[in-house]
Design an enzyme around this catalytic site. Structure first.
Site, PDB file in Angstrom:
ATOM      1  N   HIS A  62       0.858  -1.190   0.000  1.00 59.76           N
ATOM      2  CA  HIS A  62       0.000   0.000   0.000  1.00 59.76           C
ATOM      3  C   HIS A  62       0.893   1.238   0.000  1.00 59.76           C
ATOM      4  O   HIS A  62       1.588   1.487   0.987  1.00 59.76           O
ATOM      5  CB  HIS A  62      -0.918  -0.010   1.232  1.00 59.76           C
ATOM      6  N   LEU A  63       0.899   1.978  -1.106  1.00 58.65           N
ATOM      7  CA  LEU A  63       1.756   3.165  -1.212  1.00 58.65           C
ATOM      8  C   LEU A  63       1.046   4.438  -0.755  1.00 58.65           C
ATOM      9  O   LEU A  63       1.681   5.484  -0.642  1.00 58.65           O
ATOM     10  CB  LEU A  63       2.275   3.325  -2.645  1.00 58.65           C
ATOM     11  N   ARG A  64      -0.282   4.372  -0.499  1.00 58.35           N
ATOM     12  CA  ARG A  64      -1.059   5.503   0.056  1.00 58.35           C
ATOM     13  C   ARG A  64      -1.117   6.729  -0.849  1.00 58.35           C
ATOM     14  O   ARG A  64      -1.443   7.818  -0.380  1.00 58.35           O
ATOM     15  CB  ARG A  64      -0.493   5.926   1.417  1.00 58.35           C
ATOM     16  N   ASN A  94      -6.593   0.779  -2.835  1.00 53.92           N
ATOM     17  CA  ASN A  94      -7.439   1.466  -1.821  1.00 53.92           C
ATOM     18  C   ASN A  94      -6.846   2.808  -1.408  1.00 53.92           C
ATOM     19  O   ASN A  94      -6.623   3.091  -0.240  1.00 53.92           O
ATOM     20  CB  ASN A  94      -7.682   0.562  -0.604  1.00 53.92           C
ATOM     21  N   HIS A 178      -8.700 -10.360  -1.514  1.00 58.98           N
ATOM     22  CA  HIS A 178      -8.708 -10.086  -0.069  1.00 58.98           C
ATOM     23  C   HIS A 178      -9.852 -10.941   0.482  1.00 58.98           C
ATOM     24  O   HIS A 178     -11.011 -10.572   0.395  1.00 58.98           O
ATOM     25  CB  HIS A 178      -8.944  -8.595   0.175  1.00 58.98           C
ATOM     26  N   HIS A 231      -2.574 -12.629   1.593  1.00 55.77           N
ATOM     27  CA  HIS A 231      -2.293 -12.731   3.031  1.00 55.77           C
ATOM     28  C   HIS A 231      -2.972 -13.906   3.760  1.00 55.77           C
ATOM     29  O   HIS A 231      -3.813 -13.702   4.645  1.00 55.77           O
ATOM     30  CB  HIS A 231      -2.598 -11.420   3.750  1.00 55.77           C
ATOM     31  N   ASN A 277      -4.829  -6.886   9.338  1.00 58.01           N
ATOM     32  CA  ASN A 277      -5.954  -7.711   8.903  1.00 58.01           C
ATOM     33  C   ASN A 277      -5.542  -8.544   7.688  1.00 58.01           C
ATOM     34  O   ASN A 277      -5.155  -7.961   6.685  1.00 58.01           O
ATOM     35  CB  ASN A 277      -7.145  -6.808   8.537  1.00 58.01           C
ATOM     36  N   ASP A 304       2.252  -6.927   2.486  1.00 55.46           N
ATOM     37  CA  ASP A 304       1.061  -6.147   2.849  1.00 55.46           C
ATOM     38  C   ASP A 304       1.490  -4.873   3.583  1.00 55.46           C
ATOM     39  O   ASP A 304       0.844  -4.432   4.532  1.00 55.46           O
ATOM     40  CB  ASP A 304       0.078  -6.974   3.694  1.00 55.46           C
ATOM     41  N   HIS A 308       1.046   3.538   8.505  1.00 50.02           N
ATOM     42  CA  HIS A 308       0.152   4.414   9.262  1.00 50.02           C
ATOM     43  C   HIS A 308       1.014   5.260  10.185  1.00 50.02           C
ATOM     44  O   HIS A 308       2.020   4.786  10.705  1.00 50.02           O
ATOM     45  CB  HIS A 308      -0.838   3.604  10.112  1.00 50.02           C
TER      46      HIS A 308
HETATM   47 ZN   LIG Z   1      -6.145  -7.395   2.262  1.00 55.87          ZN
HETATM   48 ZN   LIG Z   2      -3.420  -5.167   1.790  1.00 56.95          ZN
END
Ligand SMILES: [Zn+2]
Ligand SMILES: [Zn+2]
Length: 424
Positions: A62-64, A94, A178, A231, A277, A304, A308
């Protein structure tokens, strides 16, 4: 532009171990490999005694960016990747807004051109990841997406997932699932079990993951459509996927380092940096994950990586899920899989480079003449302590803070350029 990497022992998933090798790189491609090569006008990277493997490919990051660049952005995420020996990442959709349109995929790719790692965008399966209307897979593929996923959320119905898998195959896109049944999560924040009871917080049943894994496997088997499960964290998921593979179902899967190294009893500290998660499970699950890695049920190790800020993670119960992982994944694999003798170093490199490239259908995964010059140079002996403040990532939410890991990335080469050197 020429670069000569001197004196390495090559660890290649396809060809095995090759000691005392010089590697000449020209214009981003491996041009020559031999016991000794004259340097000529090439820049020299003195790497005597180091191991050299194909650059790691982390297929779940996740690079945000766009939208939450205070946590990470494309450049900082790729610098963190380089520090971990990762030369390519698949970035999840996301973001804010979600990567559900060709314009956003193109924007990500344009930014990534000058980043320290290759970036392979994963596009959303549904618009806004809302689980309602499917995105335009053909347009997303044309814009440069390599896969589709609603990661962070499950695709709500089996019917929608079946259609996505069918359309994705037509477009040559991988589907990354997911796997989570939200109707079984019910406000849970850590694994359901003793620790959750002790802490008085709601637990997440293994069934929330396993029901969804079973759903994807059933569709893949009945329709003969490929699916990749993200995951994997439970013994039950490993068993379902192992059985499916025996029956010839076209399923692949990944796990993350925290699922083969950490257990949910760590959560008694009420430290949100142990919350992700799916959640950390029990020692029996960890053993099953390792067994799945050993017998080939698990195809890939991905982090993953979910950055944050400290503020985001301050409150144990309300903090968002996720941990950073790009800078510790290779060391975690050496520390918990190779050193205890579960798998060979060559197998670890296969799980972290060759297999992910094959699942995503992207180049890389081999150190050979003609291949892209994406390399990780490392050793398996140097021990180091994870100090969050020293991480390159914008976010410091590692579950390995204070842990002693073995094996260290010394330098990383991406597209023929040195993008990281330890201590530089
Ligand atoms: Zn996921
Ligand atoms: Zn993920």
């Amino acid at each position: 532009m020429k670069l000569l990497v001197r004196g390495v022992t090559v660890v290649d998933p396809a060809t095995g171990i090759r000691p005392h090798t010089d590697i000449l790189i020209e214009d981003g491609v491996i041009a020559e490999m031999a016991d000794f090569l004259p340097s000529g006008d090439a820049q020299i990277l003195q790497a005597d005694g180091w191991l050299c493997a194909p650059g790691l490919v982390d297929m779940h990051v996740h690079l945000r960016d766009p939208g939450q660049t205070y946590k990470e952005d494309i450049y900082s995420g790729c610098r963190a990747a380089a520090a971990g020996g990762v030369t390519a990442v698949a970035c999840m959709p996301n973001t804010t807004p979600a990567a559900d349109s060709p314009a956003i995929i193109r924007e990500i790719l344009q930014k990534a051109e000058t980043a320290d790692a290759r970036v392979y965008p994963v596009a959303a399966i549904t618009k806004g990841l809302a689980g309602e209307e499917q995105t335009d897979f053909a347009a997303l593929k044309a814009a440069g997406a390599v896969a589709v996923s609603d990661d962070g959320r499950p695709v709500p119905t089996a019917g929608m997932m079946q259609r996505a898998m069918l359309d994705a195959r037509l477009e040559g896109l991988s589907v990354l699932s997911h796997s989570e049944d939200l109707s079984l999560v019910r406000g849970g924040i850590i694994n359901a079990g003793e620790t959750a009871q002790k802490l008085g917080v709601r637990g997440i049943s293994r069934a929330a993951e396993e029901v969804a894994v079973a759903r994807e496997v059933a569709i893949a088997g009945a329709e003969n459509l490929p699916i990749h499960i993200c995951h994997v964290s439970t013994a039950g998921s490993v068993a379902i996927i192992r059985d499916a593979k025996r029956r010839g179902v076209p399923v692949t899967c990944e796990t993350a380092p925290h699922y083969f190294s950490l257990t949910d009893d760590l959560l008694v500290t009420r430290d949100a940096n142990y919350r992700m998660n799916p959640p950390l499970r029990t020692a029996a699950d960890v053993a099953a994950i390792i067994e799945g890695i050993k017998d080939g049920t698990i195809d890939a190790i991905a982090t993953d990586h979910a950055p944050h800020s400290a503020e985001d993670k301050a409150d144990f119960e309300t903090a968002p899920n996720g941990v950073v992982g790009l800078e510790t994944s290779l060391s975690a694999g050496i520390t918990w899989l190779v050193n205890p003798g579960h798998i060979t170093l060559k197998k670890l490199i296969e799980l972290m480079s060759a297999n992910p490239t094959a699942i995503l259908g992207v180049p890389g995964g081999s150190v050979a003449v003609g291949q892209p010059a994406d390399l990780v140079l490392f050793d398996t002996d140097t021990a180091w302590t994870v100090e969050p403040d020293k991480l390159v990532s914008k976010s410091k939410n590692t579950p390995y803070a204070g842990k002693r890991l073995t094996g260290r990335v010394m330098a990383t080469v991406c597209r023929g350029k040195i993008v990281y050197e330890l201590g530089e």
